[in-house]
Design a protein around this motif. Structure first.
Motif, mmCIF file in Angstrom:
data_model
loop_
_atom_site.group_PDB
_atom_site.id
_atom_site.type_symbol
_atom_site.label_atom_id
_atom_site.label_comp_id
_atom_site.label_asym_id
_atom_site.label_seq_id
_atom_site.Cartn_x
_atom_site.Cartn_y
_atom_site.Cartn_z
ATOM 1 N N ILE A 1 2.121 1.718 -3.492
ATOM 2 C CA ILE A 1 1.076 2.185 -4.413
ATOM 3 C C ILE A 1 0.815 3.676 -4.219
ATOM 4 O O ILE A 1 0.744 4.445 -5.191
ATOM 5 C CB ILE A 1 -0.221 1.368 -4.219
ATOM 6 N N ILE A 2 0.698 4.110 -2.978
ATOM 7 C CA ILE A 2 0.457 5.531 -2.700
ATOM 8 C C ILE A 2 1.616 6.378 -3.213
ATOM 9 O O ILE A 2 1.418 7.392 -3.899
ATOM 10 C CB ILE A 2 0.223 5.753 -1.185
ATOM 11 N N TYR A 3 2.839 5.955 -2.898
ATOM 12 C CA TYR A 3 4.012 6.706 -3.362
ATOM 13 C C TYR A 3 4.057 6.737 -4.893
ATOM 14 O O TYR A 3 4.329 7.781 -5.493
ATOM 15 C CB TYR A 3 5.298 6.094 -2.805
ATOM 16 N N SER A 4 3.774 5.614 -5.538
ATOM 17 C CA SER A 4 3.807 5.547 -6.997
ATOM 18 C C SER A 4 2.778 6.482 -7.620
ATOM 19 O O SER A 4 3.062 7.141 -8.629
ATOM 20 C CB SER A 4 3.573 4.116 -7.473
ATOM 21 N N CYS A 5 1.596 6.561 -7.036
ATOM 22 C CA CYS A 5 0.569 7.475 -7.557
ATOM 23 C C CYS A 5 1.033 8.926 -7.460
ATOM 24 O O CYS A 5 0.840 9.713 -8.401
ATOM 25 C CB CYS A 5 -0.746 7.287 -6.803
ATOM 26 N N ILE A 6 1.657 9.274 -6.347
ATOM 27 C CA ILE A 6 2.181 10.639 -6.184
ATOM 28 C C ILE A 6 3.254 10.922 -7.233
ATOM 29 O O ILE A 6 3.260 11.978 -7.867
ATOM 30 C CB ILE A 6 2.723 10.841 -4.748
ATOM 31 N N ILE B 1 3.638 9.482 -10.148
ATOM 32 C CA ILE B 1 3.024 9.559 -11.478
ATOM 33 C C ILE B 1 2.453 10.954 -11.714
ATOM 34 O O ILE B 1 2.642 11.542 -12.788
ATOM 35 C CB ILE B 1 1.935 8.473 -11.637
ATOM 36 N N VAL B 2 1.774 11.512 -10.714
ATOM 37 C CA VAL B 2 1.223 12.864 -10.854
ATOM 38 C C VAL B 2 2.352 13.874 -11.063
ATOM 39 O O VAL B 2 2.274 14.739 -11.952
ATOM 40 C CB VAL B 2 0.363 13.231 -9.618
ATOM 41 N N TRP C 1 0.823 -1.211 0.000
ATOM 42 C CA TRP C 1 0.000 0.000 0.000
ATOM 43 C C TRP C 1 0.856 1.259 0.000
ATOM 44 O O TRP C 1 0.548 2.219 -0.719
ATOM 45 C CB TRP C 1 -0.974 0.002 1.187
#
Length: 159
Positions: A131-136, A138-139, A128
């Motif tokens: 995933i959170i770090y990866s989403c940040i 990506i943005v 988790w």
């Protein structure tokens, strides 16, 4: 030369003295008689647990070498672009690598203790976090592409 030699000697002496102090202060660190000979069962467990990570690093390293060979054939501009991109990628992947290293230690300790519930929770929580770090990231990468890279590309295309 003298200052560097003095530094090396002082560091070596400090290391030796710290090691001696640790052995005297913490008797558990002293090697016991039964620990002097290799234990085949422990060695088998260590190899079993470390094999996947070793295989992963090997495949990644081989892939990087093959990719670099292919990019080198494309010329200086491609090599420079790949080099810059690799530095940026390394910067953003550093936290994920740290999570993986921390998780390996965490899982090893809890697996050794036999606490598989903590292993499962640790893996789940680390996934988790990743995933959170990866989403940040990506943005951030998308915004950087729009705000920085696109205007530079347009500038060079107009020339």
């Amino acid at each position: 030369m003298g200052a560097s030699l003095a530094t090396v000697i002082a560091e070596a002496l400090a290391g030796i003295l710290c090691f001696i102090w640790l052995l005297k202060k913490y008797p558990i660190l002293k090697v016991q008689e039964d620990e002097k000979k290799p234990n085949a069962e422990y060695m088998k467990t260590i190899v079993f647990m470390s094999f996947p990570m070793g295989l992963q690093y090997s495949v990644t390293a081989i892939g990087a070498v093959v990719l670099q060979i292919c990019i080198n054939k494309l010329g200086d501009i491609a090599v420079a672009g790949y080099s810059v991109g690799s530095k940026v990628k390394s910067f953003f992947l550093c936290p994920l690598n740290s999570l993986g290293s921390a998780l390996a230690t965490y899982v090893g300790q809890n697996y050794g203790k036999g606490d598989m519930d903590r292993v499962r929770r640790g893996v789940k929580d680390t996934i988790w976090l990743g995933i959170i770090y990866s989403c940040i990231v990506i943005v951030i990468a998308m915004l950087a592409g729009i705000l920085v890279i696109v205007p530079i590309a347009i500038y060079y295309l107009k020339r």
